[in-house]
Design an enzyme around this catalytic site. Structure first.
Site, PDB file in Angstrom:
ATOM      1  N   SER A 162       0.866  -1.180   0.000  1.00 22.52           N
ATOM      2  CA  SER A 162       0.000   0.000   0.000  1.00 22.52           C
ATOM      3  C   SER A 162       0.896   1.220   0.000  1.00 22.52           C
ATOM      4  O   SER A 162       2.071   1.150   0.392  1.00 22.52           O
ATOM      5  CB  SER A 162      -0.888   0.007   1.251  1.00 22.52           C
ATOM      6  OG  SER A 162      -1.543   1.251   1.431  1.00 22.52           O
ATOM      7  N   TYR A 175      -2.425  -0.900  10.602  1.00 20.29           N
ATOM      8  CA  TYR A 175      -2.387  -1.179   9.166  1.00 20.29           C
ATOM      9  C   TYR A 175      -1.091  -0.636   8.560  1.00 20.29           C
ATOM     10  O   TYR A 175      -0.427  -1.311   7.769  1.00 20.29           O
ATOM     11  CB  TYR A 175      -3.603  -0.535   8.501  1.00 20.29           C
ATOM     12  CG  TYR A 175      -3.732  -0.795   7.021  1.00 20.29           C
ATOM     13  CD1 TYR A 175      -4.262  -1.987   6.562  1.00 20.29           C
ATOM     14  CD2 TYR A 175      -3.362   0.170   6.084  1.00 20.29           C
ATOM     15  CE1 TYR A 175      -4.405  -2.228   5.201  1.00 20.29           C
ATOM     16  CE2 TYR A 175      -3.505  -0.056   4.727  1.00 20.29           C
ATOM     17  CZ  TYR A 175      -4.024  -1.260   4.296  1.00 20.29           C
ATOM     18  OH  TYR A 175      -4.148  -1.488   2.952  1.00 20.29           O
TER      19      TYR A 175
END
Length: 275
Positions: A162, A175
């Site tokens: 990401s 995350y």
């Protein structure tokens, strides 16, 4: 005297690909792209909900339907229920692939979950599930398939990280930490296996309209359009990324065309990382 005809060159056998988190979203798009390229694709997914994750995950029917779609359109595809956090489950899944098709040539570590919460409110369970699915799951899958790749002298590992693997993501500490770990695994493992003709790379998406983004938005009290607008605000065009864009990047990194790309992060984020 007539010359004997030269034997026609034999076609290379299809590559064997394992995609985790493949029942929907990025994973399904990636599996579809690899199948379109001729790979024998295995779609793995936990196919059940996780208590610490504030949105519904895929179901066994989602996974079966995804594999059936690929079989109708592109040939070989099989569904495997697999919790990538569990080494025994990973071993069972890869062993089934090896029995049916041989060693895994292409591994795509796509499985991921997200829970956005300010650090003082993050429970240990929320921290652990994100770290375990994203980082530990990739570690376990890599460890299990590498002997087969080494035996063949060829392999492609693509980790779906990401933009949060390179930048901080507000109220997404767990995350962000997990995606940073995945990028670190990518870089270190690339150095370790390069001499075996194996490449390890990461694709780093921006915001896409997946069930993950929708679910996280709903948990934050946002309507779908509000979630996409907020999460896409850092894109240079302000528009979300498509799962097909992610799949195209993964398919390229998994191909011979990307043989000299190793330990890299390929951003598919509409320029988010640039500012």
């Amino acid at each position: 005297m007539p010359q004997p005809e030269a034997a026609a060159p034999q076609a290379a056998p299809p590559k064997v690909a394992l995609v985790t988190g493949a029942a929907r979203g990025h994973g399904l798009a990636i599996a579809r792209a690899l199948a379109q390229g001729g790979a024998r694709v295995y779609l793995a997914d936990i196919a059940t909900d996780l208590p610490a994750i504030p949105y519904r995950l895929s179901s066994p029917r989602d996974l079966d339907d995804a594999a059936a779609e690929l079989r109708r359109l592109h040939g070989h595809a099989e569904a495997l229920v697999c919790d990538v956090r569990d080494p025994a489950a990973v071993d069972r899944a890869v062993s089934a692939i090896e029995r049916g098709s041989g060693p895994v040539d292409i591994l795509v570590n796509n499985a991921g979950v997200m829970a956005l919460r300010a650090l003082p409110e993050v429970s240990e369970e929320e921290w652990d599930v994100q770290m375990d699915v994203i980082a530990k799951g990739a570690f376990l899958c890599c460890r299990r398939v590498l002997p087969g790749m080494n035996g063949r002298g060829w392999g492609r590992i693509v980790n779906v990280a990401s933009v949060a693997g390179h930048r901080g993501l507000g109220t997404g500490v767990a995350y962000t930490a997990a995606k940073h770990a995945l990028v670190g695994l990518t870089r270190a493992l690339a150095m370790e296996v390069a001499n075996q003709n194996i490449t390890v790379n990461a694709v780093c998406p921006g915001t896409t309209p997946t069930d993950l983004v929708r679910g996280v938005g709903r948990a934050a009290g946002l309507a779908e359009h509000e979630a996409l607008e907020r999460f896409s605000a850092r894109h240079l065009t302000g528009r979300p990324i498509r799962s097909e864009d992610i799949a195209a990047a993964v398919a390229w990194l998994a191909s011979d065309a990307a043989a000299r790309v190793n330990g890299a992060s390929l951003f598919v984020d509409d320029g988010w990382h640039a500012h």
